[in-house]
Scaffold this active site. Structure first.
Site, short mmCIF file in Angstrom:
data_model
loop_
_atom_site.label_atom_id
_atom_site.label_comp_id
_atom_site.label_asym_id
_atom_site.label_seq_id
_atom_site.Cartn_x
_atom_site.Cartn_y
_atom_site.Cartn_z
CB SER A 124 -0.87 0.02 1.26
OG SER A 124 -1.45 1.30 1.42
CE LYS B 183 -1.29 -4.07 2.98
NZ LYS B 183 -1.44 -5.26 2.15
CE1 TYR C 221 -3.85 -2.65 5.08
CE2 TYR C 221 -3.17 -0.39 4.66
CZ TYR C 221 -3.63 -1.60 4.20
OH TYR C 221 -3.89 -1.77 2.86
#
Ligand SMILES: NC(=O)c1ccc[n+]([C@@H]2O[C@H](COP(=O)([O-])OP(=O)(O)OC[C@H]3O[C@@H](n4cnc5c(N)ncnc54)[C@H](OP(=O)(O)O)[C@@H]3O)[C@@H](O)[C@H]2O)c1
Length: 253
Positions: A141, A158, A154
């Site tokens: 991401s 990533k 998160y």
């Protein structure tokens, strides 16, 4: 219909929805035999019907070693030696400052977004890719390059995936290439809260290309990385795919 992946066998995790389904659809259209997997058998079956072409499904939880072994085994048995693995499925159970996260959601995020892609890669490698070669594509991401007030946990996973991509590319060459995509906001269920309603329009304005991404935007870049004739000398790389959002643009008016 093209033939850029003619004869290739591709395994796509999280292939029942969103970006994974978009990738599976394009790969099938380009001649690949595609195995999709996700936790829910019914969603996989529905997606397989919609995708058409040579598509099969085998449900499984990417965080469970026994599911991984079953899905990889089923892919090789039913479709042939695996040429392409797309590590696409991910989770985001926590939103808030990273410093306040509880242990359970931290562990879960790392297990699904970071540990699982590592062991699925190891799984296909040991199942034959170390002899036959192939391509691994990790879906990271754009968040892996930034800090965030709410998506820090998160984003750490990533960012780890971006580094893992380089490390594995160094180890698995020359036969197997390992690359990653780092999408910005893509219109899927996963990110619905960030784009639905007026909010989406506001976000789109910060993108020079003035729109949010669609699964097909990601699928086309995935095809580039998994097509040896297009990217045969590219490995260890991460492509940001965000309508230009990360270059710091603010539309006036
Ligand atoms: N959408 C965005 O804006 C965006 C931006 C940057 C990066 N990404 C990344 O793109 C990837 C795909 O996201 P998406 O937006 O397409 O998500 P999505 O629409 O929510 O789809 C997620 C897919 O993963 C499967 N899945 C979720 N947890 C799983 C698990 N534990 N085991 C197996 N399958 C699982 C889901 O099916 P089941 O529920 O049946 O398991 C579904 O097929 C993710 O890596 C995400 O981090 C997305």
């Amino acid at each position: 219909m093209g033939n850029r992946l003619e004869g290739k066998v591709a395994l796509v995790t999280g292939g029942s929805r969103g970006i994974g389904k978009g990738i599976a659809k394009l790969f099938a259209r380009e001649g690949a035999k595609v195995m999709i997997t996700s936790r829910k058998a019914e969603s996989c079956e529905e997606a397989a019907k919609e995708i058409g072409g040579t598509v099969d499904f085998e449900p499984g939880h990417i965080g469970k070693q026994e599911d991984m072994e079953r899905v990889i085994g089923a892919t090789s048995d039913r479709l042939g030696a695996i040429d392409i693995l797309v590590n696409n499925a991910a989770t985001n159970p926590y939103a808030g400052p990273m410093i306040d996260v509880d242990r359970a959601r931290w562990d879960k995020t790392l297990e699904i977004n970071m540990t699982a892609p590592m062991f699925w890669t190891q799984g296909v490698w040991q199942a034959g890719m170390k002899e036959t070669g192939g391509s691994i594509l990790n879906i990271s991401s754009v968040g892996g390059f930034h800090t965030s007030p709410i998506l820090g946990v998160y984003d750490v996973t990533k960012a780890a995936l971006i580094h893992m991509t380089k490390q594995l590319a160094a180890e698995l060459g020359p036969k197997t290439r390992v690359n990653a995509l780092a999408p910005g906001l893509i219109k899927t269920d996963f990110a619905r809260v960030l784009w639905e309603g007026e909010r989406g329009g506001e976000v789109a304005k910060a993108y020079p290309l003035n729109r949010l991404g669609e699964p097909d935007d990601v699928a086309k870049a995935a095809l580039y990385f998994c097509d040896d004739s297009a990217s045969g000398w590219v490995t260890g790389q991460t492509l940001i795919l965000d309508g230009g959002g990360s270059i710091g643009f603010k539309r006036v008016g």
